[in-house]
Design a protein around this motif. Structure first.
Motif, mmCIF file in Angstrom:
data_model
loop_
_atom_site.group_PDB
_atom_site.id
_atom_site.type_symbol
_atom_site.label_atom_id
_atom_site.label_comp_id
_atom_site.label_asym_id
_atom_site.label_seq_id
_atom_site.Cartn_x
_atom_site.Cartn_y
_atom_site.Cartn_z
ATOM 1 N N PRO B 83 0.787 -1.230 0.000
ATOM 2 C CA PRO B 83 0.000 0.000 0.000
ATOM 3 C C PRO B 83 0.826 1.291 0.000
ATOM 4 O O PRO B 83 0.276 2.360 -0.195
ATOM 5 N N ASP B 84 2.151 1.199 0.192
ATOM 6 C CA ASP B 84 2.933 2.439 0.286
ATOM 7 C C ASP B 84 2.921 3.178 -1.040
ATOM 8 O O ASP B 84 2.780 2.543 -2.066
ATOM 9 N N PRO B 85 3.108 4.517 -1.074
ATOM 10 C CA PRO B 85 3.334 5.375 0.102
ATOM 11 C C PRO B 85 2.070 5.597 0.925
ATOM 12 O O PRO B 85 1.101 6.147 0.432
ATOM 13 N N GLU B 88 -0.071 8.943 1.481
ATOM 14 C CA GLU B 88 -0.874 9.535 0.414
ATOM 15 C C GLU B 88 -2.307 8.987 0.344
ATOM 16 O O GLU B 88 -3.082 9.378 -0.505
#
Lengths: 450, 450
Positions: B83-85, B88
């Motif tokens: 899921p990164d970043p 955001e």
């Protein structure tokens, strides 16, 4: 004294006073407290932390024996570089460990060990009731991140720091048994490049082939920072570079580290850099530009099909005499903007900067240091230029108008700023003796500075 | 059914079944367990986890009504992209949230939502006692990391997966109201470059100007991956690229996403890429190469004066029909070795790969899908090529010899693989209806496949 000093030195190193980043903020304060206590235990007349708000405190101490006598200001820094990559340390960075003739740990050399040997010299002279001059100590906790607050502190407490000369030990000898005095330092710019694309992260399958990629842009910019000849590609970058004399180059070739030694230090058969210069010259009288870090996109394990929104790099210039760090920083901003591919944006932020500095080895205080080295090591010190930067030196010389002796006791293989930093223990104690002798020699230097 | 289905879908998304890296390993197993329970609750005759050792289990389920009837294999994947970043995301990736007509969360579209709508279709037909054909389900947990173990599972359980056709919903519509069937996928190579220098990290002041820097080397290599014309610079890279017919290009220009739409999707006024091709063509019939991640040196806050020992980048190729992923991987290794500056070493490791795939839209099962879309959406679906890669599609078609229908219900603005992934809720339910109609249509397709 040997065992006690070694144990105290280890105690000092055990405090993880990393100044970069915020994770170790409180340890910087712990370390300053430890120093204060140690200076008090030594019996110094006055020991204070000079308030600097949120910044790690500047620790000041003094032992004034006679206002008619000369005063030496001892400078050192108690902050250290980040210890990563942690997995490359043979023993933990903040668990100082003796192996063979060396003490290992982050900061054992840079600069806790070199700071501490002066304290042991002063303590020893005080214990013998033979301190012949006035001593002032100035220890800061922000050297590794550019000494941002120190200049203000010096300005505010100008009277406090009044002295006849200063000594800084944050550098190296030529080898384990050849003492050295440093007379030239390079300047420094730490900057960060941030390349961004408008919008969000994108799927590299769905959009791979049409969307600009900040990592590609950043790589392109970095590849354009140097020419194919290994020079820095910024326009007019070399215009102000100081041309040193033929006599000095000859001295450097004869007395400085050889190409072979420097190649051994970097563990490389071939180095890089500009033609027509020795490795030692490339490191001292020629500027350099290093990308010290890079990051962007997915950096975890495995893979992620993504075109990231941004990428960043950290740059570190080393500048030589007559280059102006402000001008270079401005030139960098213009140049990277020109190199940035369309569809992307690049921002430059400068986090620290200083100009190069050189001292005059004919200063009488330099002679006092030279003679002290000779008497302890049995050899005349060589005069060295250093590739590193110590912004405090120009601050002390400029702001306090002090002649600064740069007398280093680390060795070239001590892994400064790298894993497994170490210090050759016999040189710690020779350092203590040299410092004592230097202080004694200064008693008779008095008239030169009043 | 609306509320219950939405809640179940959210439950499914709430399990952080990220397959890349090892942090979420146990959640993949949780997610497989959740699916098994759900399939059992639906009342399917047989629900099993096919053992794959340490790999996330393949979940198999079946509802066999009559061996004389056709059998549809429904494929989906329950693993999701990292899921990164994280910063955001407007709402946390694993706390699915309805805003307006959308459900937001990692995996709501890719591929949990699209997998789940078929289950809701099957459940609904079963509840109505109107399931007209046999259903088999094949749900895996490694799609986002290259489906490494699936081929083995299919080989071991070949009889289990016997079917007449397969449906995969892991792709997009042309826009929110224009259904689409996908007939072409790009291939894929995920690889990692590691550039190293012999020795340890070095001080960028003390050695800046003579020591080779892996970050510079990596940037140089990346800058050489593309030509100034935006083409991939590997020798012979385009030799095998399939030339599609003029008729297909005309169809693509008329029916596919326009340059304007694709520019809007990537939020860029100008894209990049090869001249003479539309953006849609660049994304589908032309290969691409994206650096998806880069790291090296000091990446923390502030600065560190270091010349690092290594730097790495992750690369992602997307390949088109007739390109061989093995050959491209070999060519990459040779090419980057040639580009690597002296004093440095580069290693390439390939972590996943697959060839491009295209299906024949004249297959009768494709007509069944087309007709189902038309009856639910009121519009004939467009035929699309996708820039993405779904290795399973070629595995199903190749290993099980099944015609595969790629019927997607996500929209182009659903932020697949990016923060704030979402799904247009009305299309989830239109997807359920389309799946039901498709299943009904298949009853009469029987004779085509026996």
């Amino acid at each position: 004294m040997y065992t006690r000093a070694l144990n105290e030195w280890k105690e000092f190193v055990r405090i993880p006073s990393v100044s970069s980043g915020s994770a170790h903020r409180s340890h910087l304060f712990d370390c300053a407290d430890w120093l204060v206590k140690h200076l008090q235990k030594m019996g110094m007349q006055r020991v204070v932390q000079l308030t600097t708000g949120v910044a790690p405190p500047v620790v000041y101490a003094e032992e004034l024996i006679d206002t008619a006598k000369p005063t030496l200001l001892i400078y050192g820094h108690y902050d250290v570089q980040p210890p990563d990559p942690l997995n490359e340390w043979e023993t933990p960075p903040f668990a100082p460990t003796v192996r063979g003739d060396y003490l290992y740990g982050r900061g054992v050399s840079d600069d806790k060990g070199q700071l501490f040997l002066h304290l042991k010299a002063v303590e020893s002279l005080m214990a013998e009731h033979r301190l012949p001059i006035n001593i002032k100590c100035l220890f800061e906790g922000e050297e590794e991140i550019g000494s941002q607050h120190l200049s203000n502190v010096l300005g505010t407490h100008q009277a406090l720091f009044k002295a006849d000369c200063a000594v800084v030990s944050d550098m190296r000898m030529l080898d384990l048994h050849q003492p050295a005095l440093t007379y030239g330092l390079r300047g420094n710019i730490h900057a960060e490049l941030l390349v961004t694309r408008h919008g969000t992260d994108l799927h590299s399958g769905v959009y791979g082939g049409i969307a600009s990629n900040p990592i590609h842009g950043l790589a392109h910019i970095i590849a354009k920072l140097h020419t194919s000849k290994g020079q820095i590609a910024l326009p007019s970058f070399y215009d102000d570079v100081f041309k040193i004399s033929a006599a000095e180059r000859t001295y450097m070739r004869k007395n400085g580290p050889s190409n072979a030694q420097l190649r051994q230090e970097i563990q490389m058969a071939d180095g890089i850099g500009e033609e027509c210069y020795t490795a030692y010259e490339r490191l001292t009288i020629r500027p350099s530009l290093t990308v010290t870090g890079i990051s962007g996109g997915y950096e975890g394990e495995g893979s992620k099909g993504v075109i990231p929104r941004q990428a960043r790099a950290k740059l570190n210039f080393r500048l030589v005499p007559h280059q102006d760090s402000n001008q270079v920083a401005q030139s960098l901003s213009r140049y990277v903007a020109q190199q940035c591919p369309s569809g992307l944006r690049v921002e430059v932020s400068v986090t620290a900067q200083s100009n190069a500095y050189q001292v005059n080895p004919d200063e009488r205080v330099f002679q006092a240091a030279s003679s002290a080295c000779q008497s302890v090591f049995g050899r005349k010190p060589v005069l060295l230029r250093s590739g590193g930067s110590i912004p405090i030196v120009s601050t002390l010389a400029g702001q306090l108008r002090l002649p600064v002796v740069m007398m280093g006791f680390a060795s070239p293989f001590d892994n400064l700023h790298a894993p497994n930093e170490r210090f050759y223990i016999p040189n710690f104690f020779r350092g203590v003796e040299t410092s004592k002798q230097f202080i004694r020699n200064l008693e008779f230097m008095h008239h030169a500075y009043h």
